[in-house]
Motif scaffolding. Structure first.
Motif, mmCIF file in Angstrom:
data_model
loop_
_atom_site.group_PDB
_atom_site.id
_atom_site.type_symbol
_atom_site.label_atom_id
_atom_site.label_comp_id
_atom_site.label_asym_id
_atom_site.label_seq_id
_atom_site.Cartn_x
_atom_site.Cartn_y
_atom_site.Cartn_z
ATOM 1 N N GLY A 64 0.791 -1.220 0.000
ATOM 2 C CA GLY A 64 0.000 0.000 0.000
ATOM 3 C C GLY A 64 0.821 1.267 0.000
ATOM 4 O O GLY A 64 0.266 2.360 -0.150
ATOM 5 N N ASP A 65 2.139 1.162 0.130
ATOM 6 C CA ASP A 65 2.993 2.356 0.132
ATOM 7 C C ASP A 65 3.227 2.852 -1.291
ATOM 8 O O ASP A 65 3.323 2.076 -2.247
ATOM 9 C CB ASP A 65 4.349 2.059 0.771
ATOM 10 C CG ASP A 65 4.298 2.033 2.282
ATOM 11 O OD1 ASP A 65 3.261 2.441 2.848
ATOM 12 O OD2 ASP A 65 5.303 1.618 2.904
ATOM 13 N N PHE A 66 3.356 4.165 -1.390
ATOM 14 C CA PHE A 66 3.653 4.850 -2.644
ATOM 15 C C PHE A 66 4.984 5.568 -2.429
ATOM 16 O O PHE A 66 5.129 6.329 -1.476
ATOM 17 C CB PHE A 66 2.550 5.862 -2.955
ATOM 18 C CG PHE A 66 2.531 6.373 -4.374
ATOM 19 C CD1 PHE A 66 1.455 6.114 -5.206
ATOM 20 C CD2 PHE A 66 3.577 7.128 -4.884
ATOM 21 C CE1 PHE A 66 1.417 6.593 -6.510
ATOM 22 C CE2 PHE A 66 3.563 7.605 -6.179
ATOM 23 C CZ PHE A 66 2.478 7.343 -7.003
ATOM 24 N N ALA A 67 5.969 5.311 -3.285
ATOM 25 C CA ALA A 67 7.296 5.898 -3.095
ATOM 26 C C ALA A 67 7.795 6.526 -4.389
ATOM 27 O O ALA A 67 7.440 6.095 -5.491
ATOM 28 C CB ALA A 67 8.277 4.837 -2.616
ATOM 29 N N LEU A 68 8.639 7.529 -4.218
ATOM 30 C CA LEU A 68 9.190 8.271 -5.341
ATOM 31 C C LEU A 68 10.640 8.598 -4.998
ATOM 32 O O LEU A 68 10.922 9.088 -3.901
ATOM 33 C CB LEU A 68 8.391 9.562 -5.547
ATOM 34 C CG LEU A 68 8.516 10.345 -6.843
ATOM 35 C CD1 LEU A 68 7.904 9.573 -8.002
ATOM 36 C CD2 LEU A 68 7.814 11.700 -6.700
ATOM 37 N N PHE A 69 11.581 8.300 -5.921
ATOM 38 C CA PHE A 69 12.971 8.662 -5.672
ATOM 39 C C PHE A 69 13.709 8.842 -6.994
ATOM 40 O O PHE A 69 13.301 8.325 -8.032
ATOM 41 C CB PHE A 69 13.678 7.633 -4.776
ATOM 42 C CG PHE A 69 13.732 6.232 -5.328
ATOM 43 C CD1 PHE A 69 14.791 5.824 -6.133
ATOM 44 C CD2 PHE A 69 12.731 5.314 -5.027
ATOM 45 C CE1 PHE A 69 14.855 4.535 -6.636
ATOM 46 C CE2 PHE A 69 12.786 4.011 -5.522
ATOM 47 C CZ PHE A 69 13.849 3.625 -6.335
ATOM 48 N N TRP A 70 14.813 9.574 -6.922
ATOM 49 C CA TRP A 70 15.620 9.886 -8.100
ATOM 50 C C TRP A 70 16.564 8.717 -8.372
ATOM 51 O O TRP A 70 17.445 8.406 -7.572
ATOM 52 C CB TRP A 70 16.379 11.176 -7.868
ATOM 53 C CG TRP A 70 17.491 11.547 -8.807
ATOM 54 C CD1 TRP A 70 18.737 11.974 -8.453
ATOM 55 C CD2 TRP A 70 17.462 11.585 -10.239
ATOM 56 N NE1 TRP A 70 19.485 12.259 -9.571
ATOM 57 C CE2 TRP A 70 18.726 12.023 -10.679
ATOM 58 C CE3 TRP A 70 16.481 11.272 -11.185
ATOM 59 C CZ2 TRP A 70 19.038 12.159 -12.032
ATOM 60 C CZ3 TRP A 70 16.798 11.411 -12.542
ATOM 61 C CH2 TRP A 70 18.045 11.858 -12.947
ATOM 62 N N GLY A 71 16.386 8.077 -9.515
ATOM 63 C CA GLY A 71 17.177 6.907 -9.849
ATOM 64 C C GLY A 71 18.607 7.197 -10.222
ATOM 65 O O GLY A 71 19.408 6.270 -10.375
ATOM 66 N N GLY A 72 18.959 8.466 -10.375
ATOM 67 C CA GLY A 72 20.336 8.828 -10.693
ATOM 68 C C GLY A 72 21.291 8.600 -9.543
ATOM 69 O O GLY A 72 22.510 8.591 -9.735
#
Length: 297
Positions: A64-72
């Motif tokens: 149920g978690d939503f995550a966002l991060f910079w793949g660089g």
């Protein structure tokens, strides 16, 4: 999770195609080594849990978690439940800079933070499955709708509780992107995406974006935390990483094919992001079992 098989990039995977939007809905494979790619990564955990080793912090995502991060930033999935299923996508910066996110959030993400929210509902797994199907349909209209709907879903995160990991003090808001600078950054990203394997500089980029070179450098640095040269190198290194993982060509050929003018420049840039030489990196990843298509992508 069964560690007998580990993640291997596909020929058309996220590292090899750093400018492409890719969507996924899968059971991922664990990673023995960090990887990086020039897109912002979106994860929605449908079932189970996942643990990531990020650059400078750890992050665990639950169902149920939503995550966002910079793949660089170098990162790897280093542990997960046996039943893990997750969905999401890899957003090239041309899409990321269309987002209307708070300036401090955007700045923290580009500096390596992870945005994590559990304010999701029953519509999210249904939506992600549809977006994946649309993105892979071969229909340009459906693919465009998938991007637009995903971006709107990400923007809605600002109206719900979320955390930024690591949980340090807030980043000062120095203005962030506005309606004038955002299209400029998109034009810059578009040009670099099309030409990063060629010999380009700030003048070429500025001409393409129809702005002064100094302004191009200032706007891009303010928006991303990277210099233009940093971003060009990241695109090249993402592409080179995939060649080293799968192809049999020499390190020199990889350097040239990726846009580096010399082997020494390639070695220096590669060691800076990975902590190891291209040759040592290749030897390490070649020691991993090969995974059939259908793993993490």
């Amino acid at each position: 999770m069964d560690t007998g098989l580990f993640y291997e990039p596909r020929p058309n995977g996220v590292e090899r195609l750093p400018t492409a939007l890719q969507m996924f809905h899968t059971t991922p494979r664990l990673m023995r080594a960090d990887h990086w790619h020039a897109q912002v990564e979106v994860n929605y955990v449908v079932r189970g849990w996942a643990h990531y080793h990020m650059a400078g912090h750890e992050a665990r995502f639950e169902a149920g978690d939503f995550a966002l991060f910079w793949g660089g930033q170098p990162h790897r999935l280093d542990d997960a439940s046996e039943d893990l299923v997750y969905a999401g996508g890899h957003l090239p910066l041309v899409h990321f800079f269309r987002l209307r996110l708070p300036a401090d959030v955007q700045a923290r993400l580009m500096q390596g933070a992870t945005l994590l929210s559990n304010a999701t509902d029953a519509a999210d797994p249904v939506n992600f499955e549809r977006w994946v199907n649309y993105a892979r349909s071969g229909d340009p209209m459906k693919a465009s709708l998938a991007v637009d709907e995903l971006l709107l879903r990400i923007e809605r995160l600002r109206f719900s509780p979320y955390r930024l990991l690591p949980e340090t003090g807030p980043v000062s808001d120095d203005g962030g992107l506005d309606q004038h600078t955002s299209p400029i950054v998109v034009r810059i990203c578009d040009f670099i995406a099309d030409n990063f394997r060629e010999e380009i500089d700030s003048v070429d980029i500025a001409v393409a974006a129809d702005i002064h070179p100094k302004y191009a450098m200032t706007v891009f640095k303010k928006s991303t935390g990277m210099t233009l040269n940093d971003y060009i190198n990241l695109m090249r290194l993402s592409y080179a990483q995939a060649l080293l993982m799968r192809d049999e060509t020499s390190v020199l050929a990889v350097a040239m094919d990726s846009g580096f003018g010399s082997l020494s420049a390639f070695n220096k840039a590669f060691r800076k992001i990975s902590g190891t030489s291209p040759s040592d990196f290749r030897r390490e990843v070649r020691g991993r079992p090969i995974v059939a298509d259908g793993g993490y992508n």
